[in-house]
Write an enzyme that holds these catalytic residues in place. Structure first.
Site, PDB file in Angstrom:
ATOM      1  CE  LYS A 128      -2.268  -8.854  -0.760  1.00 54.80           C
ATOM      2  NZ  LYS A 128      -0.964  -9.269  -0.333  1.00 54.80           N
ATOM      3  CD  GLU A 163      -9.101 -10.731   2.692  1.00 52.00           C
ATOM      4  OE1 GLU A 163     -10.068  -9.948   2.806  1.00 52.00           O
ATOM      5  OE2 GLU A 163      -8.369 -10.730   1.676  1.00 52.00           O
ATOM      6  CB  SER A 202       4.540  -9.312  -4.577  1.00 51.00           C
ATOM      7  OG  SER A 202       5.207 -10.129  -3.636  1.00 51.00           O
TER       8      SER A 202
HETATM    9  C1  LIG Z   1      -0.410 -10.530  -0.021  1.00 58.77           C
HETATM   10  C2  LIG Z   1       0.938 -10.669  -0.609  1.00 58.77           C
HETATM   11  C3  LIG Z   1       1.248 -11.719  -1.493  1.00 58.77           C
HETATM   12  C4  LIG Z   1       0.292 -12.832  -1.817  1.00 58.77           C
HETATM   13  O1  LIG Z   1      -0.882 -12.432  -2.428  1.00 58.77           O
HETATM   14  P1  LIG Z   1      -1.201 -12.706  -3.962  1.00 58.77           P
HETATM   15  O2  LIG Z   1      -2.648 -12.433  -4.044  1.00 58.77           O
HETATM   16  O3  LIG Z   1      -0.819 -14.091  -4.290  1.00 58.77           O
HETATM   17  O4  LIG Z   1      -0.399 -11.714  -4.750  1.00 58.77           O
HETATM   18  C5  LIG Z   1       2.488 -11.735  -2.063  1.00 58.77           C
HETATM   19  N1  LIG Z   1       3.411 -10.797  -1.766  1.00 58.77           N
HETATM   20  C6  LIG Z   1       3.166  -9.778  -0.922  1.00 58.77           C
HETATM   21  C7  LIG Z   1       4.228  -8.796  -0.634  1.00 58.77           C
HETATM   22  C8  LIG Z   1       1.909  -9.690  -0.309  1.00 58.77           C
HETATM   23  O5  LIG Z   1       1.675  -8.688   0.540  1.00 58.77           O
END
Ligand SMILES: *Cc1c(COP(=O)(O)O)cnc(C)c1O
Length: 391
Positions: free
Chosen positions: A98, A120, A376
């Site tokens: 993020k 959000e 992620s």
């Molecule tokens: C917010 C988040 C996601 C989902 O968001 P995408 O926009 O689909 O990438 C996935 N993994 C983590 C660790 C997140 O914080």
């Protein structure tokens, strides 16, 4: 395999109206049209300015810890019979991808003369990244978060407050990300002159899906440069779809298969139909009357009934494929990755891992394949859920 060569399938810019094929656009109240247009103009100008790009690139390396590592998951690879490479967004500052998006948007907001960020958040990672950038740039941050997510991601609420952000509980609907996004958009309407709406994924009205993908493109570009050879398969989890879009952007012009993994209870790419939610036309979980259905996932960041419009286009054009995994598979995947590689990933990221665990050695992911997987985020925020305290 036939690779789509149409411009938009290569993940270039959308049309002037913000369309990716049949999807995208700008479906917002009249009062927000000028704000979206001003944002689009400011982003176009900044994105082609070497000074802006240079500033963002310095922030990424000196502040956010980029480039993040590409880690060969050697033990799991040996167990599964595939070569698994992990793109480690869990190692980025604040613990997920993020921050890539937020640093870019905060820099842009500052350039536009805004003094306040409105955001959000679902899992709280986007809220934490926004609170972090606001602290760094001396801006005010207001973060909307569903009550249910506040309960299951309490650690991130403490982090946001420690960073000086105001966290506003949202009590409507399912009290999760969809409802928090509604409230944040409403707050933006009321404060559009001084505030920038710092949206966390490749969703929302044009230019957000395109702008956020461009700001996340760094994941795929770094991974492409770091990989010893082109992977056969590129995989990432999909909530709104920003970490997947950023990853795919680095590989869309290669023969690699692109696979997005959704939560079974929030799988707009798999179970959705065309509809409009949060300012764009995409695939949406909805009933026969067009009422948006509640998503239901153990991972707060994937608990969303829509998906970014570019994914709808990549999926319907056949360039990317989408799969779903269940909450139970996700819990197994978190533990398996932790035990075999010493990496505790976020519940969201574990969706991608769960698909690899299920598919390895099947026709969907044949033995001997090389898989590049975007991890992620890190799992610190999920300890209470993993301990069985909340769901
Ligand atoms: C917010 C988040 C996601 C989902 O968001 P995408 O926009 O689909 O990438 C996935 N993994 C983590 C660790 C997140 O914080």
């Amino acid at each position: 395999m036939v690779i789509e060569t149409a411009l938009v399938s290569q993940m270039d810019a959308p049309t002037a109206a913000g369309r990716f094929g049949d999807f995208g656009g700008r479906y917002v109240p009249e009062s927000l049209i000028p704000a979206c247009a001003a944002l689009e103009a400011a982003f176009r100008e900044a994105w082609s300015d070497p000074e802006f790009r240079g500033h963002l690139s310095r922030l990424r390396s000196e502040y956010a810890g980029r480039p993040t590592a590409l880690t060969p998951a050697e033990n799991l690879s040996a167990q599964l019979g595939v070569t698994l490479l992990l793109k480690r967004e869990d190692l980025a500052h604040t613990g997920s991808h993020k921050i890539n998006n937020v640093l870019g948007q905060a820099l842009l907001a500052q350039r536009m003369g805004k003094t306040r960020l409105i955001a959000e958040t679902g899992a709280g990672q986007h809220g934490v990244a926004t609170a972090t950038a606001a602290a760094l740039f001396g801006m005010r941050a207001t973060v909307y978060m569903g009550e249910r997510d506040i309960a299951r991601q309490r650690l991130n609420v403490f982090r946001m407050e420690l960073l000086g952000a105001e966290v506003i509980p949202v009590t409507s609907g399912s009290r999760t990300l969809k409802d928090a996004t509604n409230e944040a958009m409403r707050a933006w309407v009321a404060a559009v002159d001084e505030a920038h709406f710092c949206l966390g994924s490749v969703s929302g009205p044009h230019p957000y899906p395109w702008m956020v993908r461009e700001l996340q493109r760094v994941i795929g570009e770094e991974a492409r440069a770091q990989a010893p050879a082109l992977p056969d398969v590129v995989v990432a989890c999909v909530g709104g779809g920003s970490n997947a879009a950023g990853t795919f952007a680095g590989f869309v012009d290669t023969p690699a298969r692109l696979i997005g993994v959704e939560a079974d209870g929030g799988a707009a790419m798999t179970y959705g139909t065309p509809g409009i939610v949060h300012g764009n036309r995409s695939l949406v979980l909805q009933d026969a009357d067009g009422q948006v259905r509640e998503a239901e996932s153990i991972a707060a960041g994937l608990d969303y009934p829509g998906v970014g419009p570019e994914h709808a286009h990549l999926g319907t054009s056949g360039r990317a494929e989408y799969r779903t995994v269940t909450d139970d598979e996700v819990l197994v995947a978190v533990r398996r990755l932790a035990r075999s590689e010493g990496i505790i990933c976020a519940l969201e990221s574990a969706h991608a891992v769960a698909w690899v665990l299920r598919a390895a050695g099947t026709p969907d992911l044949p033995t001997g394949s090389t898989v590049l997987l975007t991890l992620s985020g890190r799992g610190d925020k999920d300890m209470a859920t993993l301990a069985g305290e909340v769901r």
